[in-house]
Scaffold this active site. Sequence first.
Site, short mmCIF file in Angstrom:
data_model
loop_
_atom_site.label_atom_id
_atom_site.label_comp_id
_atom_site.label_asym_id
_atom_site.label_seq_id
_atom_site.Cartn_x
_atom_site.Cartn_y
_atom_site.Cartn_z
CG ASP A 1 -73.09 25.64 -3.56
OD1 ASP A 1 -72.29 26.16 -2.66
OD2 ASP A 1 -72.69 24.54 -3.85
CG ASN B 1 -68.90 26.56 -0.63
OD1 ASN B 1 -70.00 26.39 -1.00
ND2 ASN B 1 -68.50 26.77 0.55
CG ASP C 1 -71.60 23.96 0.80
OD1 ASP C 1 -72.28 24.50 -0.19
OD2 ASP C 1 -71.51 24.49 2.08
CG ASP D 1 -72.56 30.03 -1.29
OD1 ASP D 1 -72.51 31.09 -1.91
OD2 ASP D 1 -71.83 29.11 -1.23
CG HIS E 1 -89.70 30.86 2.83
ND1 HIS E 1 -90.27 32.43 2.83
CD2 HIS E 1 -89.70 30.61 3.92
CE1 HIS E 1 -90.59 32.62 4.19
NE2 HIS E 1 -90.19 31.62 4.69
CG ASP E 2 -93.41 29.74 4.66
OD1 ASP E 2 -92.58 29.08 4.89
OD2 ASP E 2 -93.80 31.01 5.55
O1 ISL Z 1 -96.74 27.86 6.29
C1 ISL Z 1 -97.37 28.14 7.06
C2 ISL Z 1 -98.74 27.26 7.23
O2 ISL Z 1 -98.40 26.16 6.36
C3 ISL Z 1 -97.64 29.00 8.04
O3 ISL Z 1 -98.30 28.71 9.05
C4 ISL Z 1 -96.31 29.36 8.15
O4 ISL Z 1 -95.75 28.65 9.29
C5 ISL Z 1 -96.40 30.71 8.98
O5 ISL Z 1 -96.97 31.45 7.94
C6 ISL Z 1 -95.14 31.28 9.65
O6 ISL Z 1 -94.35 31.35 8.64
C7 ISL Z 1 -92.99 32.06 9.16
O7 ISL Z 1 -92.69 31.39 10.32
C8 ISL Z 1 -92.24 30.13 10.67
C9 ISL Z 1 -91.20 29.51 9.40
O8 ISL Z 1 -91.23 28.34 9.41
C10 ISL Z 1 -91.77 30.28 8.22
O9 ISL Z 1 -90.66 29.87 7.16
C11 ISL Z 1 -91.92 31.61 8.10
O10 ISL Z 1 -92.17 32.26 6.81
C12 ISL Z 1 -91.68 29.98 11.99
O11 ISL Z 1 -90.50 31.05 11.85
CA CA Z 2 -72.17 26.82 -0.57
#
Ligand code: ISL
Ligand code: CA
Length: 548
Positions: free
Chosen positions: A18, A20, A22, A26, A322-323
């Site tokens: 971050d 700024n 908030d 960013d 990130h998933d």
């Molecule tokens: O994380 C999942 C299951 O728990 C996956 O099914 C995930 O939703 C799938 O891999 C798709 O992911 C991507 O598209 C999604 C988004 O939410 C995820 O962050 C992205 O990586 C919808 O755009």
């Molecule tokens: Ca920020």
Amino acid sequence: MWWKNNIVYQIYPRSFQDSNNDGIGDIPGIISRLDEIKALGAGIIWLSPVYKSPDADNGYDISDYYDINPKFGKMADMEKLFAEAKKRNIKIIMDLVINHTSDEHEWFKKSRDPKSPYRDYYIWRPGKKDKRGRKLPPNNWRGFFMGETWEYDSQSGEYYLHLFDKKQPDLNYKNPKVIEEVKKILRFWLEKGAGGFRCDVINIIYKTSLDDGKKSVSVQGLEHYKSQEGNHAVLKELRRDVLDKYDCFTVGETVFVGLEEAKLLCDESRKELNMVFFFDHLEIDRRVARYIPKKFRASKLLEVMTKWQQSLDWCALYLENHDQPRIVSHFGAAEKDKKYLQTSAKMIAMFQMTLRGTPFVYQGQEIGMTNFDFTGFDQLNDVESSSLNKLMQKFCIPKFLRWKWIKESSRDNARTPFQWDGGENAGFTKGSPWLGINSNYKQINYSSQKNDPESVLSFYKKMIVLRKQSKCLIHGEFVPVYADNRLMIYQRRLDGDVFTVALNFSSNTVKIPQKYAALLKGACVISVSDKNINQNLQPWDGLLVKNN
Ligand code: ISL
Ligand code: CA
């Protein structure tokens, strides 16, 4: 090819840095950290979505593909990021989210009117009626966020399809105008300097039919839209008309993808995608996608990796994103045996950097960040976690069980802010962070590892240097040698060069089977424990040997 001999670093912008105060990461924050990315040895950045978005799914719901989310900055900041990255010889790939838009996108707003030319940009259908005349949605599909896939719109009396959240309506790829819009988006970002795209759920964009799906415990209806002929055709068209005119690459996120489908999607001669993210290796110790745990076996991991390593022209190598949960909490020792957290993080770095393909390192992976230490539902942000919780509540699953599964699987595990230092909010922000910071930030942070030759970060750097210097480690053939529940041995071979890798995925000292001990007597290139290996491999140790 530059994207084969390189390392990709994935940035999840709202959690990186971050600038700024908030509380939200960013683009200026990213610019201020480019030198750290360079120092790691990464030459490509994949930026999770930075476009304008109401953030129902943290940017994976785009309301304007040609503008930047004001939380992250302005288009001028984005242009500066391209320029500053270029100065450091870093390419940027954008996240291409085109299965769906936000319901706040102009196209969708217009498409609510049945007479609008935009109606057909999305998938609108009348509902059905049951025997007693009650309204039913157009089919029985169940979506990726465990819930309904059709949302009723009282204005026109029809439903629209959404495989994800109801704020993420699916685009209609039977409409050539939609494909033309996508081409425009691609050109726009390539002209700005993008080096390619990570293509979100790219194997499910084309819905061949809207018939009922076969009964399934998770996503239902897949057979009507996963890896369809029409999907291949769209990818070929994008490649031919746009992508092939630029020096760029694509990596497809391909959900529920099998090996044969993946081959079709990324076989070089078919000219669709350059590589795909598959999920098999991260699901070896999970049931129902990733929700329910089952026993980890190194032999299973080797079997799955071998299959993919040997069958595809080129692999996208990832262990985190990130998933997904953090890899030290998943395959490593972070939850089982904390004292080996760092050791296991290094062993895992050795694993990833000695595979064939392009490695993707997710922010924080390089310092061994762990799953979030959440204590309650109120600390979660992820839309998937809340849908899952609601669904489980419907089935009367007790709270402790719901919590246990969600805690392990929530996508927020990977989304907590980057731990830069041991100061206020881990150096991420001076404001109030949008998602909690892991309380282990005083032990696990970038600045304490930066100059420590024994740190996880230093180990990642060493592995990346070794990999970049070796054609064999990048391109060589992958040959499995041996595996049991805890131990894995494999080789990489190219033009007479041979490397052997041995990895211990457990807190026990393991004995190398007699038959293979000789392979590990070669010249030690690097080892996690720095101990010489005779017949035993220390807990969570890894060893890379050159055999000729
Ligand atoms: O994380 C999942 C299951 O728990 C996956 O099914 C995930 O939703 C799938 O891999 C798709 O992911 C991507 O598209 C999604 C988004 O939410 C995820 O962050 C992205 O990586 C919808 O755009
Ligand atoms: Ca920020």
